[in-house]
Design a protein around this motif. Structure first.
Motif, PDB file in Angstrom:
ATOM      1  N   LEU A   1       0.840  -1.197   0.000  1.00 10.28           N
ATOM      2  CA  LEU A   1       0.000   0.000   0.000  1.00 10.28           C
ATOM      3  C   LEU A   1       0.872   1.243   0.000  1.00 10.28           C
ATOM      4  CD1 LEU A   1      -2.536  -1.036   2.792  1.00 10.28           C
ATOM      5  CD2 LEU A   1      -2.909  -1.134   0.332  1.00 10.28           C
TER       6      LEU A   1
ATOM      7  N   ARG B   1      -1.875   3.449   7.247  1.00  3.72           N
ATOM      8  CA  ARG B   1      -2.684   2.706   6.270  1.00  3.72           C
ATOM      9  C   ARG B   1      -4.101   2.528   6.828  1.00  3.72           C
ATOM     10  NH1 ARG B   1       0.240  -2.547   5.058  1.00  3.72           N
ATOM     11  NH2 ARG B   1       2.074  -1.408   5.673  1.00  3.72           N
TER      12      ARG B   1
ATOM     13  N   SER C   1      -4.709   7.585   2.987  1.00  5.28           N
ATOM     14  CA  SER C   1      -3.811   6.456   2.735  1.00  5.28           C
ATOM     15  C   SER C   1      -4.605   5.272   2.212  1.00  5.28           C
ATOM     16  CB  SER C   1      -3.074   6.055   4.017  1.00  5.28           C
ATOM     17  OG  SER C   1      -2.115   7.032   4.356  1.00  5.28           O
ATOM     18  N   GLU C   2      -3.914   4.411   1.484  1.00  2.00           N
ATOM     19  CA  GLU C   2      -4.576   3.247   0.905  1.00  2.00           C
ATOM     20  C   GLU C   2      -4.863   2.204   1.970  1.00  2.00           C
ATOM     21  OE1 GLU C   2      -2.561   3.655  -3.519  1.00  2.00           O
ATOM     22  OE2 GLU C   2      -1.881   2.053  -2.199  1.00  2.00           O
TER      23      GLU C   2
END
Length: 98
Positions: free
Chosen positions: A26, A80, A85-86
Motif C-alpha cells: 500500500l 494505512r 492512505s490506501e
C-alpha cells in the motif's frame, strides 16, 4: 497537488506525496512541509503521524506548519487504512498492520 495550510498569520503549502509502505502493498498519503527559507534537502526533517484513531487533518497539520516555519521540514502521514492512505476497509484499527 498542493494543499494550503493556515493558522492565523501562518500559511504554508504542503506538497502531497505517496509513500510506499514497508511491505510494498500500500501507499501512505502524506503532506510534506518544507521551510520557506531552505530547500528540503538542506533541512532537518521530522516524521509525524497522529495517534491511532485519528488522521493528519484532525489538527496535526498545525503543528507541522509551526515546525516548518521554524526551519524543520515535516513529513506528516496517515497510517494505512486512515485518511487518504490506501487500505480497505477505511478506519481499520489494527496495530500489527500499521
Amino acid at each position: 497537488r498542493r494543499r494550503a495550510g493556515t493558522m492565523g498569520k501562518l500559511a504554508l503549502d504542503a506538497a502531497e506525496v505517496l509513500v510506499p509502505a514497508a511491505d510494498g502493498k500500500l501507499r501512505l498519503h502524506a503532506w510534506l512541509y518544507v521551510p520557506e527559507d531552505r530547500p528540503a534537502a538542506g533541512a532537518p526533517i521530522l516524521v509525524m503521524a497522529h495517534g491511532f484513531g485519528a488522521q493528519k487533518d484532525f489538527g496535526l497539520n498545525r503543528s507541522a506548519q509551526h515546525f516548518a516555519a521554524g526551519g524543520i521540514a515535516v513529513l506528516l502521514f496517515d497510517y494505512r487504512h486512515w485518511g487518504l492512505s490506501e487500505g480497505e476497509p477505511n478506519h481499520l484499527l489494527n496495530v500489527a498492520k500499521q
